[in-house]
Design a protein around this motif. Structure first.
Motif, mmCIF file in Angstrom:
data_model
loop_
_atom_site.group_PDB
_atom_site.id
_atom_site.type_symbol
_atom_site.label_atom_id
_atom_site.label_comp_id
_atom_site.label_asym_id
_atom_site.label_seq_id
_atom_site.Cartn_x
_atom_site.Cartn_y
_atom_site.Cartn_z
ATOM 1 N N TYR A 178 0.855 -1.254 0.057
ATOM 2 C CA TYR A 178 -0.042 -0.178 -0.032
ATOM 3 C C TYR A 178 0.897 1.241 -0.066
ATOM 4 N N ASN A 179 1.043 1.956 -1.174
ATOM 5 C CA ASN A 179 1.832 2.979 -1.294
ATOM 6 C C ASN A 179 1.109 4.272 -0.783
ATOM 7 N N TYR A 180 1.661 5.084 0.096
ATOM 8 C CA TYR A 180 1.474 6.285 0.553
ATOM 9 C C TYR A 180 2.444 7.504 0.222
ATOM 10 N N VAL A 181 2.270 8.450 -0.524
ATOM 11 C CA VAL A 181 2.995 9.491 -0.831
ATOM 12 C C VAL A 181 2.952 10.415 0.251
ATOM 13 N N ASP A 182 4.398 11.220 0.514
ATOM 14 C CA ASP A 182 4.202 12.169 1.391
ATOM 15 C C ASP A 182 3.748 13.488 0.933
ATOM 16 N N ALA A 183 2.780 14.107 1.510
ATOM 17 C CA ALA A 183 2.252 15.432 1.216
ATOM 18 C C ALA A 183 2.202 16.470 2.166
ATOM 19 N N GLY A 184 3.595 16.657 2.661
ATOM 20 C CA GLY A 184 4.149 17.617 3.641
ATOM 21 C C GLY A 184 3.286 18.032 5.050
ATOM 22 N N HIS A 185 2.854 19.045 5.124
ATOM 23 C CA HIS A 185 2.017 19.198 6.360
ATOM 24 C C HIS A 185 1.391 20.812 6.201
ATOM 25 N N HIS A 186 0.302 20.965 7.154
ATOM 26 C CA HIS A 186 -0.482 22.282 6.830
ATOM 27 C C HIS A 186 0.500 23.288 6.901
ATOM 28 N N GLY A 187 1.524 23.622 8.026
ATOM 29 C CA GLY A 187 2.475 24.689 7.993
ATOM 30 C C GLY A 187 3.341 24.612 7.057
ATOM 31 N N TRP A 188 3.082 23.888 5.712
ATOM 32 C CA TRP A 188 4.258 23.887 4.655
ATOM 33 C C TRP A 188 3.455 24.181 3.316
ATOM 34 N N LEU A 189 2.410 23.344 3.144
ATOM 35 C CA LEU A 189 1.744 23.328 1.909
ATOM 36 C C LEU A 189 0.210 23.993 2.002
ATOM 37 N N GLY A 190 -0.045 24.668 3.109
ATOM 38 C CA GLY A 190 -1.459 24.790 3.423
ATOM 39 C C GLY A 190 -1.787 26.303 2.920
ATOM 40 N N TRP A 191 -0.962 26.931 2.534
ATOM 41 C CA TRP A 191 -1.238 28.161 1.857
ATOM 42 C C TRP A 191 -1.570 28.020 0.466
ATOM 43 N N ASP A 192 -2.308 28.710 -0.152
ATOM 44 C CA ASP A 192 -3.104 28.580 -1.660
ATOM 45 C C ASP A 192 -1.930 28.418 -2.709
ATOM 46 N N ASP A 193 -0.949 29.256 -2.452
ATOM 47 C CA ASP A 193 0.154 29.101 -3.437
ATOM 48 C C ASP A 193 0.659 27.802 -3.804
ATOM 49 N N ASN A 194 0.682 27.369 -2.388
ATOM 50 C CA ASN A 194 1.455 25.833 -2.320
ATOM 51 C C ASN A 194 0.533 24.607 -2.523
ATOM 52 N N PHE A 195 -0.754 24.931 -2.190
ATOM 53 C CA PHE A 195 -1.548 23.734 -2.119
ATOM 54 C C PHE A 195 -1.948 23.115 -3.331
ATOM 55 N N GLY A 196 -2.681 23.888 -4.391
ATOM 56 C CA GLY A 196 -2.916 23.202 -5.561
ATOM 57 C C GLY A 196 -1.639 22.794 -6.563
ATOM 58 N N PRO A 197 -0.813 23.766 -6.557
ATOM 59 C CA PRO A 197 0.495 23.125 -6.980
ATOM 60 C C PRO A 197 1.187 21.921 -6.756
ATOM 61 N N SER A 198 1.204 21.612 -5.351
ATOM 62 C CA SER A 198 1.682 20.466 -4.731
ATOM 63 C C SER A 198 0.745 19.214 -5.201
ATOM 64 N N ALA A 199 -0.516 19.523 -5.068
ATOM 65 C CA ALA A 199 -1.248 18.191 -5.755
ATOM 66 C C ALA A 199 -1.115 18.091 -7.127
ATOM 67 N N ASP A 200 -0.911 19.085 -7.902
ATOM 68 C CA ASP A 200 -0.635 18.747 -9.301
ATOM 69 C C ASP A 200 0.735 18.231 -9.451
ATOM 70 N N LEU A 201 1.766 18.319 -8.602
ATOM 71 C CA LEU A 201 3.034 17.781 -8.798
ATOM 72 C C LEU A 201 2.834 16.276 -8.162
ATOM 73 N N PHE A 202 2.002 15.971 -7.144
ATOM 74 C CA PHE A 202 1.779 14.811 -6.898
ATOM 75 C C PHE A 202 1.188 14.042 -7.911
ATOM 76 N N LYS A 203 0.316 14.443 -8.669
ATOM 77 C CA LYS A 203 -0.088 13.596 -9.879
ATOM 78 C C LYS A 203 0.951 13.361 -11.105
ATOM 79 N N GLN A 204 1.569 14.455 -11.178
ATOM 80 C CA GLN A 204 2.894 14.133 -11.995
ATOM 81 C C GLN A 204 3.599 12.883 -11.693
ATOM 82 N N ALA A 205 4.183 13.275 -10.532
ATOM 83 C CA ALA A 205 4.914 11.998 -10.067
ATOM 84 C C ALA A 205 4.304 10.437 -10.141
#
Ligand code: BGC
Length: 575
Positions: A336-363
């Motif tokens: 069961y693979n779980y990918v790391d998605a940082g934490h709210h104090g890192w990716l919780g800002w709007d500038d980081n949130f959507g782009p991170s999700a997109d990058l997770f999809k790319q990977a």
């Protein structure tokens, strides 16, 4: 051993909506000439929707070189191939024949060829049980003997993945961590908790020094399992150019060494996990902590950019490594693979949130991986962000000033890990990840209990007194991450604690250091990061704040008794 491989293939079927894979465990020793497997076929459902699916097939020839080839399989269900690519594919009744095109007709010894197709189906989309290449059965040892089929001495046949591997299962207790915890005064209270097994360098696969290797852990897990279900948690953590925004957990592989990562690290792990001996274990893998988030937040033109993260973004090796890991590890149906998605104090800002999700999809769609290789995501790994801040919400305001405007929240969209994890889950599903995606939250060190824990909201003098007086997270700044003073053990590991959350886990083993508080020579590639030095006044990533780190810490990963004692003392819930 023929038997177990056939059993493994025959027992594979799809969980609805989850793409699946059929692949024989590659025999160890592949490439050494020792293998008697004449060919391997990796059949992977890449996408599945109501009534249809697409699949990718890779055939590897271990026999004599060929100038033409044909692969055959049969369906147990009503699957009908409609269209293929890189193959001339046809179906007669249940039997499918996929033959070469003129341009991919030659297949060398050891060579591979890949093709794909679309098909329709109804009911369940069970994977084919067997494949032949030019009439020779693939994925099984062709060494002669007749195989009587699954027998009573075979290990339990692996089923499909369950929705939540933590549900109804006990967790693997790492004996090495457990012994250190139990040796501490008061440590016996938590020493039987399941914690992550960090494969933090290639040597960890065999075992560093006299330490346990991966097979040792899996063998021990089988013993602990008994008759019930058991999950074991592995941390895949060895990317090239690891930890590009910090120094404390830099690793053994240089920025360009992606081939080494694949060949020496991921391939051997994948081969061990696919051993039918371990088919009855639920193997959770958390894939590459911190890497992808760094490519979003710590690259040019951000003020937080580091040269090393710019390099890793430009060379693509984090994305390739994560994709490769997901693809290969995902071949075993009990992983069961779980990918790391940082934490709210890192990716919780709007500038980081959507782009991170997109990058997770790319990977998750790189290097042959598909979203079907991702069972879920993990947040807060080895971090300290509070699970749930009860004394204020993101929607509160004080004298007309919203909480988001407080210095602590600083326009973040989230105040804690639970709200962040659930929102990130929704976002990921909205961009194409499985609707059954499950989240993990590392609660090993985010308890923030003890005497400093506020019992009520802060005074409403202004938005800062309100937030600062009420918050559980006592860090100087949300960006502080190393051996934090005042932290306590968080929620004990537990399955399905909240909507969308597969489990609270202790992925970071409490008591293991995040990094040394001064430079310590070592042969692991680990540097000295001043975020672990309590006298450090910070950098742009923590808004130039004091580091908040405990003094006298050893290298990351090493036992740090004073920290463990503090975690026990400040545990919340209390022990
Ligand atoms: C270290 C690893 C260690 C892990 C768990 C990381 O910060 O770099 O070496 O295994 O923490 O303690």
């Amino acid at each position: 051993m023929n038997r177990t491989r056939i059993a493994l293939l025959a027992a594979l079927a799809l969980v609805s909506g989850t793409a699946g894979t059929a692949m024989a465990a590659l025999p160890t020793g592949t490439g050494t000439g020792a293998s008697a497997v004449p060919c391997t076929v990796d059949y992977k459902v890449q996408n599945q929707w109501g009534g249809g699916f697409s699949a990718a097939v890779t055939v590897t020839n271990h026999g004599a070189a060929k100038n033409a080839w044909a692969v055959k399989w049969s369906y147990a269900g009503d699957q009908k191939v409609t269209q293929g690519w890189n193959t001339r594919i046809s179906q007669s009744g249940a039997q499918v024949t996929a033959a070469n095109e003129s341009y991919n007709a030659s297949l060398a010894t050891g060579g591979s060829v890949s093709f794909g197709f679309n098909a329709t189906y109804s009911g369940s989309n069970a994977l084919p049980a067997a494949f032949t290449l030019d009439g020779v059965t693939c994925n099984v040892d062709g060494g002669g003997g007749t195989d009587p089929g699954p027998g009573p001495t075979d290990p339990p046949a692996p089923g499909t993945r369950v929705d939540n591997p933590y549900a109804g299962a006990k967790g693997y207790v790492n004996p090495e961590w457990s012994a250190k915890a139990a040796a501490e005064p008061g440590g016996a209270a938590v020493a039987r908790q399941p914690t992550g097994v960090w494969l933090d360098r290639t040597a960890a696969i065999e075992g560093v020094g006299t330490g346990m290797g991966l097979r040792d852990h899996l063998d021990e897990a089988l013993k602990q399992k008994g008759a019930g279900e058991l999950f074991i948690q592995l941390v895949i953590y060895n990317l090239p150019g690891r930890d590009c925004a910090a120094l404390a957990s830099n690793g053994e592989l240089g920025a360009t060494e992606i081939d080494k990562y694949k060949r020496d690290y991921i391939d051997p792990i994948a081969a061990i996990l696919a051993d039918p001996k371990y088919a009855s274990l639920r193997i959770v893998t958390t894939v590459e902590i911190d890497s992808l988030p760094n490519l979003v937040t710590n690259v040019t033109p951000r003020p937080t950019a580091t040269p090393n993260c710019d390099v890793m973004k430009a060379n693509g090796n984090y994305v390739k490594g994560v994709g490769y890991a997901l693809n290969k590890l995902g071949n075993a149906p009990n992983v069961y693979n779980y990918v790391d998605a940082g934490h709210h104090g890192w990716l919780g800002w709007d500038d980081n949130f959507g782009p991170s999700a997109d990058l997770f999809k790319q990977a998750a769609t790189a290097e042959g991986a598909t979203v079907g290789d991702v069972h879920g995501f993990i947040v807060n790994t080895a971090n300290y962000s509070a699970l749930k801040e009860n004394n204020f919400t993101i929607d509160d305001s004080v004298n007309g000033v919203p909480v988001r405007q407080s210095k602590w929240v600083d326009w973040n969209r989230y105040t804690d890990e639970l709200s962040y994890a659930q929102a990130m889950r929704n976002k990921l599903v909205s961009i194409g990840f499985d609707t059954k995606l499950g989240m993990l939250i590392d609660t090993s060190r985010n308890g923030w209990g003890g005497s400093a824990r506020p019992a009520q909201p802060g005074p409403r003098t202004n938005v800062d007194t309100y937030v600062d007086g009420g918050r559980y997270d006592r860090r100087i700044h949300l960006g502080n991450w190393c051996n934090q003073a005042g932290a306590g053990l968080g929620e004990r590991p537990q399955a399905a604690p909240a909507a969308g959350i597969d489990a609270y886990v202790w992925m970071k083993p409490p008591g293991e250091s995040d990094g040394a508080s001064k430079a310590i020579p070592n042969d692991e590639g680990k540097g000295f990061d001043r975020m672990c030095d309590p006298t450090y006044t910070g950098n742009p990533r923590n808004n130039n704040s004091m580091s908040g780190a405990l003094p006298d810490a050893p290298l990351s990963g090493q036992w740090f008794s004073a920290q463990f004692q503090q975690l026990l003392k400040n545990a919340h819930p209390a022990l």
